[in-house]
Design an enzyme around this catalytic site. Structure first.
Site, PDB file in Angstrom:
ATOM      1  N   PRO A 220      -1.311   8.077 -33.948  1.00  0.00           N
ATOM      2  CA  PRO A 220      -2.273   7.666 -35.398  1.00  0.00           C
ATOM      3  C   PRO A 220      -3.597   8.801 -35.502  1.00  0.00           C
ATOM      4  CG  PRO A 220      -2.499   7.351 -33.466  1.00  0.00           C
ATOM      5  CD  PRO A 220      -1.997   7.784 -32.792  1.00  0.00           C
ATOM      6  N   ARG A 222      -6.017   8.200 -38.671  1.00  0.00           N
ATOM      7  CA  ARG A 222      -7.070   7.375 -39.131  1.00  0.00           C
ATOM      8  C   ARG A 222      -7.554   6.303 -38.040  1.00  0.00           C
ATOM      9  NH1 ARG A 222      -7.743   5.631 -44.536  1.00  0.00           N
ATOM     10  NH2 ARG A 222      -5.586   5.770 -44.456  1.00  0.00           N
ATOM     11  N   CYS A 287     -19.004  14.969 -62.724  1.00  0.00           N
ATOM     12  CA  CYS A 287     -18.534  14.381 -64.661  1.00  0.00           C
ATOM     13  C   CYS A 287     -17.279  13.754 -63.881  1.00  0.00           C
ATOM     14  CB  CYS A 287     -19.276  16.373 -65.464  1.00  0.00           C
ATOM     15  SG  CYS A 287     -18.998  15.177 -66.952  1.00  0.00           S
TER      16      CYS A 287
END
Length: 366
Positions: A220, A222, A287
């Site tokens: 694992p 996250r 941008c």
């Protein structure tokens, strides 16, 4: 457990989890070097990854890491050749591609037959032949990881059945499999609407592996670190465009890419508490039209100079940041109870610019 370093590779995070007893899962030679720099014992490191270079393999074999999980027939041959040149025997596992749909985002799916990861189960006879002929590899493990953000336990059940089937195949061919890496990908929902059924997951593991003679592991990432991280951003300006209210932050997709890349949603909260509530679009300064952290976010009225917090960015945050638009990378601060330390300094634009090399011959360019 082998913590997946790609989720958050800061050495402080690696060291904390290692000291708590976790092994470390890396997917590049550079991540391997980070783990070693954090003083992780080589025997606690598993090396995954579809693109290991020869130099990566030399480092892993020399250091004597626990296992290299192989992702192709060519890689298996290269590991044996490299180990022979070093006078070593490399412990390897086979990462299978089970052709199982993770029922997650396509961009983070890794277990379908069209994905680049793992060895198709149709090629396992060839693996057996090579493994028996090769004197410098010790095939002892099977690995399978089909994707991220998985909430369906039925997906894991399919994976577990395929891994058990593959282990029996190798054992029937007189290859002694000892380690089964069941992958990672446990789901974590940033908006708190879904929760991974960890107790149901445990029951599933017990159902399939309780009485079997294997070392079982997971990778694992996250699920372990996502909730631990918060991005604090300052409001550069506020503006109105048509009927939309915007707040523009000093952090953008260059600092936290996931909302722009995957359409991921993260809770955004105001640091300043005020009564009035306004519907905002929260954007960064980059941008790009996709540089949006959230739309229709209700916050107290915000002003230039205020701060907001974007929650649950502990995974795939800083590791995916960039210098797009020549922006500096943000500082990282580790907090534990009443202690805090800067664990990555804010990048300075002068240091970034100094990396450029302008050829002398450009002085003659017309």
């Amino acid at each position: 457990m082998y913590y997946s370093v790609k989720a958050n590779s800061n050495q402080s995070i690696i060291k904390i989890l290692s000291k708590l007893g976790s092994g470390i899962d890396v997917v590049s030679g550079e991540e391997l070097m980070r783990a070693l720099a954090a003083k992780v014992a080589p025997k606690k490191i598993i090396f995954e990854g579809v693109g290991k270079t020869k130099n990566d393999l030399i480092l892993a074999i020399k250091k004597g890491i626990k296992q290299i999980n192989v992702e192709s027939i060519e890689e298996l041959l290269l590991i044996n050749k490299t180990a022979k040149s070093l006078g070593k025997i490399a412990n390897v596992g086979i990462r299978i591609n089970p052709n199982i749909d993770a029922k997650s985002l396509k961009k983070i799916s890794t277990g379908n037959k069209k994905d680049k990861f793992g060895i198709p189960t149709t090629d396992l006879n060839q693996v057996v032949i090579i493994a028996k002929k090769s004197k410098n590899i010790n095939l002892k493990g099977i690995s399978c990881h089909v994707g991220s953000q998985i909430f369906s336990l039925s997906v894991y059940e399919k994976v577990f059945k395929k891994i058990k089937e593959t282990a029996r195949f190798f054992i029937n061919n007189n290859i002694n499999i000892k380690n089964l890496n069941l992958g990672g990908g446990m789901g974590f929902d940033k908006t708190k609407n879904k929760k991974f059924q960890i107790k149901g997951f445990k029951k599933l593991v017990d159902k399939h592996f309780r009485n079997l003679p294997y070392e079982i592991s997971f990778e694992p990432g996250r699920y372990i670190v996502a909730e631990s991280g918060t991005l604090i951003a300052k409001i550069i300006t506020t503006k109105k465009s048509g009927q939309s209210n915007f707040i523009i932050l000093d952090a953008g997709m260059n600092i936290f890419l996931r909302p722009a890349l995957y359409g991921a949603h993260h809770n955004i909260v105001s640091i300043i508490k005020r009564r009035a509530s306004i519907n905002y679009n929260v954007a960064g300064p980059i941008c790009e039209s996709s540089d949006i952290f959230g739309k229709n976010v209700f916050l107290p009225k915000q002003y230039t100079g205020d701060y907001v917090a974007i929650q649950d960015v502990g995974a795939y945050g800083s590791v995916m940041s960039s210098n797009y638009n020549s922006k500096e990378l943000a500082a990282e601060i580790l907090i534990y109870k009443n202690r805090f330390t800067i664990i990555r300094k804010r990048q300075k634009i002068k240091d970034l610019i100094s990396k450029d090399i302008i050829p002398r011959w450009l002085g003659d360019f017309h």
